[in-house]
Write an enzyme that holds these catalytic residues in place. Sequence first.
Site, PDB file in Angstrom:
ATOM      1  N   ARG A  26     -13.508  -8.736   7.084  1.00 16.01           N
ATOM      2  CA  ARG A  26     -12.629  -9.836   6.680  1.00 16.01           C
ATOM      3  C   ARG A  26     -12.344 -10.767   7.860  1.00 16.01           C
ATOM      4  O   ARG A  26     -12.401 -11.996   7.729  1.00 16.01           O
ATOM      5  CB  ARG A  26     -11.337  -9.272   6.098  1.00 16.01           C
ATOM      6  CG  ARG A  26     -11.525  -8.691   4.705  1.00 16.01           C
ATOM      7  CD  ARG A  26     -10.291  -7.944   4.197  1.00 16.01           C
ATOM      8  NE  ARG A  26     -10.475  -7.593   2.778  1.00 16.01           N
ATOM      9  CZ  ARG A  26      -9.765  -6.669   2.143  1.00 16.01           C
ATOM     10  NH1 ARG A  26      -8.816  -6.002   2.786  1.00 16.01           N
ATOM     11  NH2 ARG A  26      -9.991  -6.420   0.856  1.00 16.01           N
ATOM     12  N   ASP A  35     -11.727  -4.246   7.159  1.00 18.64           N
ATOM     13  CA  ASP A  35     -10.825  -5.198   7.804  1.00 18.64           C
ATOM     14  C   ASP A  35     -11.549  -6.050   8.837  1.00 18.64           C
ATOM     15  O   ASP A  35     -11.287  -7.248   8.967  1.00 18.64           O
ATOM     16  CB  ASP A  35      -9.662  -4.445   8.463  1.00 18.64           C
ATOM     17  CG  ASP A  35      -8.804  -3.716   7.445  1.00 18.64           C
ATOM     18  OD1 ASP A  35      -8.679  -4.222   6.311  1.00 18.64           O
ATOM     19  OD2 ASP A  35      -8.267  -2.633   7.765  1.00 18.64           O
ATOM     20  N   HIS A  57      -4.422   0.916   7.981  1.00 22.23           N
ATOM     21  CA  HIS A  57      -4.941  -0.010   6.984  1.00 22.23           C
ATOM     22  C   HIS A  57      -3.767  -0.553   6.173  1.00 22.23           C
ATOM     23  O   HIS A  57      -3.467  -0.093   5.073  1.00 22.23           O
ATOM     24  CB  HIS A  57      -5.939   0.700   6.073  1.00 22.23           C
ATOM     25  CG  HIS A  57      -6.608  -0.206   5.078  1.00 22.23           C
ATOM     26  ND1 HIS A  57      -7.269  -1.343   5.449  1.00 22.23           N
ATOM     27  CD2 HIS A  57      -6.713  -0.126   3.731  1.00 22.23           C
ATOM     28  CE1 HIS A  57      -7.759  -1.931   4.372  1.00 22.23           C
ATOM     29  NE2 HIS A  57      -7.435  -1.209   3.319  1.00 22.23           N
ATOM     30  N   ARG A  76       0.832  -1.207   0.000  1.00 27.10           N
ATOM     31  CA  ARG A  76       0.000   0.000   0.000  1.00 27.10           C
ATOM     32  C   ARG A  76       0.863   1.252   0.000  1.00 27.10           C
ATOM     33  O   ARG A  76       0.517   2.277  -0.579  1.00 27.10           O
ATOM     34  CB  ARG A  76      -0.931  -0.011   1.220  1.00 27.10           C
ATOM     35  CG  ARG A  76      -2.030  -1.066   1.151  1.00 27.10           C
ATOM     36  CD  ARG A  76      -2.999  -0.917   2.324  1.00 27.10           C
ATOM     37  NE  ARG A  76      -4.108  -1.859   2.212  1.00 27.10           N
ATOM     38  CZ  ARG A  76      -4.133  -3.052   2.749  1.00 27.10           C
ATOM     39  NH1 ARG A  76      -3.094  -3.478   3.447  1.00 27.10           N
ATOM     40  NH2 ARG A  76      -5.167  -3.851   2.620  1.00 27.10           N
TER      41      ARG A  76
END
Length: 312
Positions: free
Chosen positions: A150, A147, A174, A87
């Site tokens: 998930r 998140d 994140h 990221r």
Amino acid sequence: MAKVTVIGAGFVGATAAQYICGEDLADVVLIDVVEGLPEGKALDLLEASPLLGHDRKIFGTKDFADTKNSRIVVITAGIARKPGMSRDDLLKTNASIVQGVAKEAKKYSPEAIFIVVTNPLDVMAYLTKKTTGLPANQVLGMAGVLDSARFQTFVAQELKLSGEDIKCMVLGGHGDLMVPLPRFSSVNGVPLPELMPQSKIDTLVQRTRDGGAEIVALLKTGSAFYAPGVAVTVMVESILKNKKRLLPCSVWTQGEYGLKDIYMGLPVILGEQGVEKIVQLKLNEVELAALEKSAVSIKENIETMNKLLVAV
């Protein structure tokens, strides 16, 4: 009639637009720089509306003037991760994009609440606040909702139980240093540590951290968009309906958890004013240390971005 602008008509943006309209939450303006892309996707979504049973308007455009007086602005514009790309690798390119679109959107919707989705998310939320000059409650990032979903999914698969009864909490940045919190995760009120051994919890925690990368590796050319689109919609709904849900979101810190002047995922009450309260959980030393480690990484990326961009 509420209006939500979604900046970026890629997979995430178009999926968010689809769910926001499908849930009958607001009219949507879909905006992108690519010729014909926002208009084409908006028309396709509009033609689905009679079959889905809603009358929400979906309009595609390249002109920010069409976004005027939006109640919420969702920023998804930017490049997606490719296999092997972290990221943080996205920082330079996406910072330039986000800075530009945030400035334009604020010009036409000065009272809007901004939800940032572009990665690296916490840094882009910070950039959006600095660019728009909006109060902290009006700028937040979508990370923890995704998140946590998930984490919930992986727990449901492992226990062979309905995901509907599972609630999980994931804080922090994140990225690879996000902080899933098993102590604050449960199945219909039963704490997760009572339902599976620590070794299995550790495996699921790591899979949660790698959740986005796992999908990127499988897709080969793209990244997740269904779950991110729904996560955005959950946040939009809580704001527009003033539901005051307790959700983990990337928010501006001013001393909470010992953190200051950065954006990172914390539990918040989300209502019509945006971030109405940051909730202080009683974290233990290990959890706090993980949160602080995540914060250090975010600060480093903010410093890098400040060197790359002018007037941030």
